[in-house]
Every structure is written in structure tokens, then in C-alpha cells.
Write a protein that holds these residues in place. Sequence first.
Motif, PDB file in Angstrom:
ATOM      1  N   LEU A   1       1.096  -1.459  -0.182  1.00 23.77           N
ATOM      2  CA  LEU A   1       0.155   0.023   0.389  1.00 23.77           C
ATOM      3  C   LEU A   1       0.656   1.698   0.372  1.00 23.77           C
ATOM      4  CD1 LEU A   1      -3.206   0.405   0.170  1.00 23.77           C
ATOM      5  CD2 LEU A   1      -2.655   0.686   2.754  1.00 23.77           C
ATOM      6  N   ALA A   2       1.756   0.873   0.922  1.00 28.25           N
ATOM      7  CA  ALA A   2       2.873   2.283   0.867  1.00 28.25           C
ATOM      8  C   ALA A   2       3.520   2.365  -0.841  1.00 28.25           C
ATOM      9  CB  ALA A   2       4.054   1.936   1.655  1.00 28.25           C
ATOM     10  N   ASP A   3       4.139   1.637  -1.437  1.00 30.49           N
ATOM     11  CA  ASP A   3       4.569   1.488  -2.399  1.00 30.49           C
ATOM     12  C   ASP A   3       3.009   2.118  -3.514  1.00 30.49           C
ATOM     13  OD1 ASP A   3       6.816  -1.257  -2.591  1.00 30.49           O
ATOM     14  OD2 ASP A   3       6.953   0.395  -1.771  1.00 30.49           O
ATOM     15  N   LEU A   4       1.388   2.038  -2.973  1.00 30.53           N
ATOM     16  CA  LEU A   4       1.497   2.160  -4.560  1.00 30.53           C
ATOM     17  C   LEU A   4       1.377   3.921  -4.088  1.00 30.53           C
ATOM     18  CD1 LEU A   4      -1.705  -1.007  -4.458  1.00 30.53           C
ATOM     19  CD2 LEU A   4       0.394  -0.106  -5.859  1.00 30.53           C
ATOM     20  N   HIS A   5       0.458   4.263  -2.731  1.00 32.25           N
ATOM     21  CA  HIS A   5       0.825   5.774  -2.562  1.00 32.25           C
ATOM     22  C   HIS A   5       2.275   6.219  -3.243  1.00 32.25           C
ATOM     23  CE1 HIS A   5      -2.603   5.859   0.391  1.00 32.25           C
ATOM     24  NE2 HIS A   5      -2.357   4.714   0.736  1.00 32.25           N
ATOM     25  N   LYS A   6       3.095   5.532  -3.183  1.00 31.46           N
ATOM     26  CA  LYS A   6       4.827   6.771  -3.188  1.00 31.46           C
ATOM     27  C   LYS A   6       4.031   6.442  -5.433  1.00 31.46           C
ATOM     28  CE  LYS A   6       7.894   5.022  -0.665  1.00 31.46           C
ATOM     29  NZ  LYS A   6       8.284   4.440  -0.281  1.00 31.46           N
ATOM     30  N   ARG A   7       4.124   5.634  -5.829  1.00 25.86           N
ATOM     31  CA  ARG A   7       3.116   5.258  -6.860  1.00 25.86           C
ATOM     32  C   ARG A   7       2.334   6.511  -7.843  1.00 25.86           C
ATOM     33  NH1 ARG A   7       3.509  -0.118  -9.248  1.00 25.86           N
ATOM     34  NH2 ARG A   7       2.843  -0.837  -7.443  1.00 25.86           N
ATOM     35  N   TYR A   8       1.353   6.196  -6.686  1.00 23.25           N
ATOM     36  CA  TYR A   8       0.433   6.922  -7.116  1.00 23.25           C
ATOM     37  C   TYR A   8      -0.804   8.346  -6.453  1.00 23.25           C
ATOM     38  CZ  TYR A   8      -0.886   3.033  -9.900  1.00 23.25           C
ATOM     39  OH  TYR A   8      -0.692   1.750 -10.839  1.00 23.25           O
ATOM     40  N   PRO A   9       0.346   9.053  -5.847  1.00 27.68           N
ATOM     41  CA  PRO A   9      -0.091  10.550  -5.067  1.00 27.68           C
ATOM     42  C   PRO A   9      -1.009  11.221  -4.737  1.00 27.68           C
ATOM     43  CG  PRO A   9       2.270  10.592  -6.539  1.00 27.68           C
ATOM     44  CD  PRO A   9       1.615   9.695  -6.756  1.00 27.68           C
ATOM     45  N   ASP A  10      -1.226  11.499  -6.469  1.00 23.04           N
ATOM     46  CA  ASP A  10      -2.817  11.594  -7.066  1.00 23.04           C
ATOM     47  C   ASP A  10      -3.901  11.417  -6.417  1.00 23.04           C
ATOM     48  OD1 ASP A  10      -0.496  13.034  -9.924  1.00 23.04           O
ATOM     49  OD2 ASP A  10      -1.036  13.550  -7.447  1.00 23.04           O
ATOM     50  N   GLU A  11      -3.703   9.666  -6.876  1.00 24.70           N
ATOM     51  CA  GLU A  11      -5.253   8.656  -6.436  1.00 24.70           C
ATOM     52  C   GLU A  11      -5.519   9.095  -4.409  1.00 24.70           C
ATOM     53  OE1 GLU A  11      -6.944   7.571  -8.356  1.00 24.70           O
ATOM     54  OE2 GLU A  11      -5.746   7.653  -9.804  1.00 24.70           O
ATOM     55  N   ASN A  12      -6.530   9.063  -4.389  1.00 25.55           N
ATOM     56  CA  ASN A  12      -7.378   8.765  -2.919  1.00 25.55           C
ATOM     57  C   ASN A  12      -7.328   7.478  -2.693  1.00 25.55           C
ATOM     58  OD1 ASN A  12      -8.077   8.427  -0.598  1.00 25.55           O
ATOM     59  ND2 ASN A  12      -9.749   9.950  -1.473  1.00 25.55           N
ATOM     60  N   LEU A  13      -6.305   6.488  -2.464  1.00 27.30           N
ATOM     61  CA  LEU A  13      -6.424   5.221  -2.318  1.00 27.30           C
ATOM     62  C   LEU A  13      -7.130   4.393  -1.247  1.00 27.30           C
ATOM     63  CD1 LEU A  13      -2.525   4.284  -2.676  1.00 27.30           C
ATOM     64  CD2 LEU A  13      -4.445   4.326  -4.886  1.00 27.30           C
ATOM     65  N   THR A  14      -7.372   5.720  -0.089  1.00 31.27           N
ATOM     66  CA  THR A  14      -8.064   4.770   1.061  1.00 31.27           C
ATOM     67  C   THR A  14      -9.505   4.997   0.735  1.00 31.27           C
ATOM     68  OG1 THR A  14      -6.249   6.276   1.963  1.00 31.27           O
ATOM     69  CG2 THR A  14      -8.518   5.199   3.452  1.00 31.27           C
ATOM     70  N   SER A  15     -10.183   5.773  -0.258  1.00 32.87           N
ATOM     71  CA  SER A  15     -11.195   4.919  -0.554  1.00 32.87           C
ATOM     72  C   SER A  15     -11.307   4.398  -1.907  1.00 32.87           C
ATOM     73  CB  SER A  15     -11.664   6.736  -0.811  1.00 32.87           C
ATOM     74  OG  SER A  15     -11.576   7.269  -2.487  1.00 32.87           O
ATOM     75  N   LYS A  16     -11.079   4.396  -2.367  1.00 31.76           N
ATOM     76  CA  LYS A  16     -11.070   2.943  -3.186  1.00 31.76           C
ATOM     77  C   LYS A  16     -10.535   1.855  -2.563  1.00 31.76           C
ATOM     78  CE  LYS A  16      -9.370   5.593  -7.826  1.00 31.76           C
ATOM     79  NZ  LYS A  16      -9.220   4.611  -9.383  1.00 31.76           N
ATOM     80  N   LEU A  17      -9.682   1.745  -1.948  1.00 33.00           N
ATOM     81  CA  LEU A  17      -9.886   0.205  -1.079  1.00 33.00           C
ATOM     82  C   LEU A  17     -11.206  -0.050   0.263  1.00 33.00           C
ATOM     83  CD1 LEU A  17      -7.175  -1.217  -0.815  1.00 33.00           C
ATOM     84  CD2 LEU A  17      -7.104  -0.564   0.954  1.00 33.00           C
ATOM     85  N   LYS A  18     -11.623   0.659   0.132  1.00 37.64           N
ATOM     86  CA  LYS A  18     -13.022   0.717   0.945  1.00 37.64           C
ATOM     87  C   LYS A  18     -14.013   0.186   0.625  1.00 37.64           C
ATOM     88  CE  LYS A  18     -12.494   4.274   4.954  1.00 37.64           C
ATOM     89  NZ  LYS A  18     -12.099   5.507   5.597  1.00 37.64           N
ATOM     90  N   GLU A  19     -13.798   1.061  -1.203  1.00 39.66           N
ATOM     91  CA  GLU A  19     -15.567   0.840  -1.892  1.00 39.66           C
ATOM     92  C   GLU A  19     -15.043  -0.467  -2.449  1.00 39.66           C
ATOM     93  OE1 GLU A  19     -15.154   4.688  -4.583  1.00 39.66           O
ATOM     94  OE2 GLU A  19     -14.774   3.209  -5.887  1.00 39.66           O
TER      95      GLU A  19
END
Lengths: 200, 188
Positions: free
Chosen positions: A178-196
Motif C-alpha cells: 500500500l505504501a508503494d502504491l501511495h508513492k506511485r499514485y500520489p494523486d489517487e485517493n487509495l484509501t477510498s478506493k480500498l474501501k470501495e
Amino acid sequence: MTDARPTPEDEMAKHFREHAAVEPPAHLDSFILAAAQREVPVRRPSLWQRWVQACQKPRWQVAFASLVGVALMLALVQRSPEQTPGYDFAPKASAPQAKKEFAEPPAAAARSFAAPAPVAPMADFAAPARSESLNAEMAEEAKVSKRAAAPVKSLDEQLREVLRLQKSGHQQAADKLLADLHKRYPDENLTSKLKELKKN
Amino acid sequence: MSAAESSDESLLARYRSGDGSAFEILYARHRQGLYRFLLGLSGKAELAEEVYQDTWLSLIRSTSQPQGRANFRTWLYQIARNRLIDHWRKHGIHNPLHDSYDEQAHAVIDNTADPEQLLSLSRDGQRLETALQNLPADQREVFLLRAHGELDLPQIATLTETPLETVKSRLRYAQQKLRRLLAEEVLT
């Protein structure tokens, strides 16, 4: 029993020994002595001396060196490595992925180009740097990390992988991914996507 | 023990193991006796020299050692004797050692056993040689082995493959005849 007193026979023998005038000719003496010196048997060296002499001969040196070389090679080949580092040079699943990415519409392609390079090949090349002395847990974690870092098709799939890791109890690997994904996709709201994705 | 005091057998072993000086000592010990034996037995200087040289060369080139109870001296004289017999055989010369001589028939009563009379024996080398050649070959051989080879009677018996008693009688008759011949030479 031998009588020590000289008998008349012994006196006669002694008389002849003392008064016989003949001697071997001098030339015979010198010939025989010269032959004896010329043909003195060669002193046989001891086993150790023969061994040392053999070691001094080039052909034996080559033979011994070859023998030592073969022995070293055998020793190295037969030694079982504790942890063989993995060299996954061929990104097995990435080739189809690359094809897919090129086949995607321009928008998706642009997004791909804008995004940082996929981590999978890098992770594979970084594998040899891992320590060989990992314990079993670390090894398992590494396997999971590797699996997690496997070529990804999309952000959603990688997030699903994070969920899968969390469900299977590999929280550490899930967090890392998840941390890697945050680095690679800084513009994406990963937390909300994960919840979805969790809801789905 | 110094080299000069070493036994013949140990000198031979030393020579065989590469010590050239050991042979010189061995040769010095036996050169005179062996040559005189061969000259006395063959009666010809040329033949004696040839056999003498062959004997030493075969010893130099051989790797064999005295076998069994034979010591070096017996072994050396055995080689020389065999070489001489080979020479006679090769040249078709009758071997005089094979002649059986009836000592009893030729025995002469000897009354000169007194050691005092030995002093009057001729000391002239040529006369000694002539007296020797007047002996039958088998008696001469035994006497030469005793006088110049310095072998004891059992060794002579072994070497010549003759019964010990025969050797004793041959030696006795040889001595008696020599004494008579040499004394006669002096008296005449």
C-alpha cells in the motif's frame, strides 16, 4: 674342532704366500678400478626424495595442479548453498501485460506513461540483494512481497492484492504494498478506493 | 668400524648402494690372492689376466650377492673358477680338474715334516711356480685355494664340490710333493 697351531701344510701355504712374486699387472688394476668407478651403481633415493624429485618435474607439477583444481571444483560444486538467491530476469507475466498496455486506449496509455514505472521488474532485479540469512518468516514475507510486487494490470488489481494480503494475515506485506502504491499514485485517493473495493 | 675394517660383504653392499670407494678396499684385499690363484691354476699369464679381468667385471656389473652360507671370498673364487672352466670348455681345452688322480699310487714317503727343514725351501718365485705346475691339477687347485685364497678346508670342499676327506688328502699330498720338489731344488 680347528687346531690353532700351524700345521706343516699351513707353513707351506704361508711360504708360498710370502714368496710368490707374481702380482696382477698395473694396467689391469687401473682398468678394473676405472670400470668400477665408472659403473658405480646409482644410489637409490628414498621414497621421500623420489617424491620431492617428482614434484620438481614440470609434467608432475601440471598433473598435481590439475588434480588440486579438479578437487577444488568438486568441493565447490558439491557444497549445497543455504539460500540460493533468486534471479528472475524474465518478467514472465509482464510481457502480456505490456502488450495489453500498448493495446489500451490512448487515455489509459497516457495514464500509464504518466505513472511511475511498474515496480515488478525492479523488484525482481533487487531480489539478489536480499540477505541469504533470512529466517523462515522473513523468507515467507519476501515471497509474499514478491508475489505482491508481481506485475500488475491496474491500480484496482493491486488494491485487491492489498486486501487479499490483509485477509490472509500478511499485514506487513499489505502495508508495504500500500505504501508503494501511495508513492506511485500520489494523486489517487487509495484509501477510498480500498474501501470501495472492500464493499464490493 | 672404519671402512678398512669392514667385512667384505658390507663393502660389497656399500658399493652396490653407490659407494665407489668401498670397491677399492675390496679390490685391494683380494687382487693378489685371486690373480695368483688363477695364474697357478691356468699356468698361463695371458689366460689368467683374461679370467681375472672377467671375474672382477662380472662382479662390478652384477647385482647378485653371495648366497647361502658362502662368504664373499668363497663366492669370488667360485666365480673365477667357473670362468676359467668356461674358457677351457669354450676353447675345447680339456679340463684338467676333471682328471681323477690316484694320490695313493703316486704317494711318496715324506720324511721332511720337520719345520726346521722348511727353512731350506726355495724362496725363488720361479722355482715355486715350477713346483706348483708339477702338481696334478686337482691337488694344485686345493693347495692354491688354501695358500692364496686363504679358504679353510670345508670351504674348499664346498667350492670344488668334493668330499672333505678328499680335499684333505689332496692338500696333504700336494704339500708333501711341493716340499720334496723345493727341497730337491735347494739341494741340487
